[in-house]
Design an enzyme around this catalytic site. Structure first.
Site, mmCIF file in Angstrom:
data_model
loop_
_atom_site.group_PDB
_atom_site.id
_atom_site.type_symbol
_atom_site.label_atom_id
_atom_site.label_comp_id
_atom_site.label_asym_id
_atom_site.label_seq_id
_atom_site.Cartn_x
_atom_site.Cartn_y
_atom_site.Cartn_z
ATOM 1 N N GLY A 306 0.788 -1.227 0.000
ATOM 2 C CA GLY A 306 0.000 0.000 0.000
ATOM 3 C C GLY A 306 0.813 1.266 0.000
ATOM 4 N N GLU A 348 5.147 -5.978 1.016
ATOM 5 C CA GLU A 348 4.636 -6.395 -0.285
ATOM 6 C C GLU A 348 4.348 -5.205 -1.192
ATOM 7 O OE1 GLU A 348 2.296 -10.327 1.531
ATOM 8 O OE2 GLU A 348 1.172 -8.553 0.885
ATOM 9 N N PRO A 349 5.376 -4.510 -1.686
ATOM 10 C CA PRO A 349 5.138 -3.385 -2.593
ATOM 11 C C PRO A 349 4.710 -3.867 -3.975
ATOM 12 C CG PRO A 349 7.481 -3.849 -2.445
ATOM 13 C CD PRO A 349 6.806 -4.757 -1.451
ATOM 14 N N GLY A 350 3.777 -3.181 -4.576
ATOM 15 C CA GLY A 350 3.362 -3.477 -5.957
ATOM 16 C C GLY A 350 3.369 -2.210 -6.780
ATOM 17 N N ARG A 387 -9.199 3.454 -13.199
ATOM 18 C CA ARG A 387 -8.932 4.020 -11.886
ATOM 19 C C ARG A 387 -9.553 5.403 -11.670
ATOM 20 N NH1 ARG A 387 -4.304 5.212 -10.480
ATOM 21 N NH2 ARG A 387 -4.518 4.654 -8.284
ATOM 22 N N TYR A 391 -11.839 5.515 -8.467
ATOM 23 C CA TYR A 391 -11.279 6.160 -7.283
ATOM 24 C C TYR A 391 -11.090 7.669 -7.413
ATOM 25 C CZ TYR A 391 -9.767 1.266 -6.953
ATOM 26 O OH TYR A 391 -9.727 -0.107 -6.962
ATOM 27 N N CYS A 418 -18.786 4.692 -23.985
ATOM 28 C CA CYS A 418 -20.148 5.216 -23.856
ATOM 29 C C CYS A 418 -20.534 5.396 -22.397
ATOM 30 C CB CYS A 418 -21.127 4.292 -24.574
ATOM 31 S SG CYS A 418 -20.779 4.144 -26.333
ATOM 32 N N GLU A 419 -19.782 6.212 -21.680
ATOM 33 C CA GLU A 419 -20.028 6.517 -20.277
ATOM 34 C C GLU A 419 -19.642 7.968 -20.024
ATOM 35 O OE1 GLU A 419 -21.173 4.478 -17.913
ATOM 36 O OE2 GLU A 419 -21.127 2.575 -19.015
ATOM 37 N N TYR A 448 -1.955 -1.187 -12.090
ATOM 38 C CA TYR A 448 -3.419 -1.190 -12.083
ATOM 39 C C TYR A 448 -4.023 -0.556 -13.329
ATOM 40 C CZ TYR A 448 -2.642 -2.600 -7.310
ATOM 41 O OH TYR A 448 -2.214 -3.270 -6.193
#
Length: 491
Positions: A306, A348-350, A387, A391, A418-419, A448
């Site tokens: 995180g 646990e870095p991503g 994203r 978010y 179409c949004e 991501y």
């Protein structure tokens, strides 16, 4: 977990897992350090600092959010990994993800320097492909996966399964079967229902090492949807209501499960150290209660990931050396006060490894001025980056490929879907003469994006191109209409 301490499981060997050791993975194929590696003991993972000669025009992003290899080419282009971005767009088309291999490796090494006596596992959910598996393996990190799919990809690429940790709040029977069949090093138990199911699946005569994911009741993270350390959400087992303690007792009663530690993941995009220190204190308290009640000293503590990064200039990012120093001090002091040995730490870095290494390229399709708003529509959108819609994340796109003749003005970069919510970057400064055919580059696109990409409107997912030392190569090809049609067998 990293190769330095995590032993393989003992499925079918007849040898206790603790009696085996792992040799370091080969690193002969890794490129040598560039010499520009400032994260050894100072600084953060928010960016590389000023890049000589790269002076962005007014209103565009500073170079700190770009890969450290980013360099200007004349007045109108930008190179990453020694390759012009316009050349990549011409050769591979758009949209396209560009991934700087050296940036990925640099960030892996920065974590190993910051946590020399801990296990560093790359969180595969951020971005995974065979090349990424290979790079992470060569750099000496472990791997954190969330499904049989991620697990199989890693193992078939050659990643040692004993250095893999399997997560998931609702692991399927296929996930657990794959983990046991391939011999993963750790399985993180996330619910009480998983305990008996996993124990029954472990082959007779062997034991599976497990961690238990606990919820410390700490709110941290950049958005409500990515805060996972609080009670009343789907992940883990609460300390406050006793669920974690009950599950621990049940695990300890299972002869085929070996509880080796606690796991905690507070959420994503955390930019301060304080929540991690609070988590350490609460987890030490739980370790002390386990020792007192069960006479068991757990040797491992996994604090998850995180770790926040900057997506736009001026945004905060987590300071990695400070995180490491303060966590280790808190852990040592707390364990000494509780009369416990210091457990082996894992992180646990991503996003913090993959995110800043990526750039996404878009071609402008239309420019529409409606009242006081200017909309710049590109050939991608929420299908390759959901994203912003999920978010509210904001990015800093940059015009490349030509020198603008107009001053920047606020525009909203939107996608082709179409949004009404298909917005990639709201109210960002771009040249007032932006027009169809222009090329936009968006930094911090390595995490991501592809991993969350969808098949919306059947436009196909973009390719991934790796760049390093002046060379570009395709890692993941573009999803074609033929790929989509081959899956449709309904007639």
């Amino acid at each position: 977990m990293s190769h330095r301490t995590l032993p393989p499981t003992a499925h079918g060997t007849g040898v206790p897992a603790s009696a085996t050791t792992m040799a370091p993975p080969p690193r002969t194929a890794a490129p040598p350090p560039s010499g520009n590696e400032p994260l050894s003991g100072s600084g953060s993972l928010s960016g590389s600092g000023p890049l000589p000669g790269l002076e962005p025009p007014s209103g565009s992003e500073p170079p700190s959010i770009w890969p450290r290899s980013a360099a200007p080419l004349g007045q109108d282009d930008l190179a990453v990994g020694g390759v012009p971005l316009t050349e990549i767009a011409d050769r591979f088309g758009t949209p396209a993800y560009v991934l700087d291999e050296d940036e990925v490796r640099h960030r892996c090494r920065a974590y190993l320097r910051a946590f020399p006596d801990a296990d560093v596992c790359y969180a595969a959910k951020a971005f995974l492909c065979r090349a990424m598996v290979h790079w992470v393996h060569e750099e000496g990190l472990g791997l954190d996966v969330c499904s049989a799919g991620e697990l199989e990809l890693a193992v078939t690429t050659g990643f040692p399964p004993e250095r893999i940790v399997l997560h998931g709040n609702a692991k399927s029977p296929a996930d657990l079967r794959a983990a046991l069949r391939l011999g993963v090093g750790r399985i993180v138990i996330d619910s009480t229902s998983e305990i008996a199911r996993l124990a029954a699946a472990v082959p007779a005569g062997s034991r599976q090492r497990v961690l238990i994911r606990v919820v410390p009741g700490i709110a941290a993270g950049g958005h409500a949807k990515i805060r996972t350390g609080t009670d009343d959400q789907k992940f883990g087992l609460s300390i406050a209501d006793g669920s974690a303690q009950h599950a621990i007792a049940r695990i300890l009663s299972q002869p085929r499960l070996e509880l080796v530690g606690l796991h905690c993941h507070l959420g994503s995009q955390i930019t301060t150290v304080k929540p991690y220190l609070s988590a350490v204190r609460r987890l030490i308290g739980l370790l002390a209660r386990i020792h007192e009640q069960h006479g068991v000293t757990l040797p491992e503590l996994d604090l998850g990931g995180g770790h926040g990064i900057a997506y736009r200039p001026g945004e905060p990012a987590l300071d990695l050396p400070s995180l490491s120093t303060r966590i280790r001090a808190e852990l040592a002091g707390g364990c000494a006060a509780a009369g416990l040995p210091v457990p082996r730490l894992a992180v646990e870095p991503g996003r913090a490894i993959a995110g800043p290494a990526g750039v996404v390229l878009y071609r402008v399709l239309a420019v529409k001025r409606t009242g006081a708003h200017t909309f710049v529509a590109v050939d991608g959108g929420m299908s390759d980056n959901p994203r912003p819609a999920l978010y509210g994340v904001r990015y800093a796109p940059r015009l490349i490929g030509r020198r603008p003749s107009a001053a920047p003005e606020p525009v909203t970069v939107v996608g082709r879907h179409c949004e009404a919510g298909d917005v990639l970057a709201a109210d960002v400064p771009l040249p007032g003469d932006i027009r169809p055919g222009d090329l936009l580059a968006v930094p911090v696109a390595g995490a991501y994006h592809l991993s969350m990409a969808s098949g919306y409107n059947l436009v196909g997912r973009p390719p991934v191109i790796a760049v390093t030392q002046g060379h570009a190569r395709l890692l993941v090809r573009r999803e074609s209409l033929a790929d989509i049609q081959e899956r449709d067998i309904g007639l």
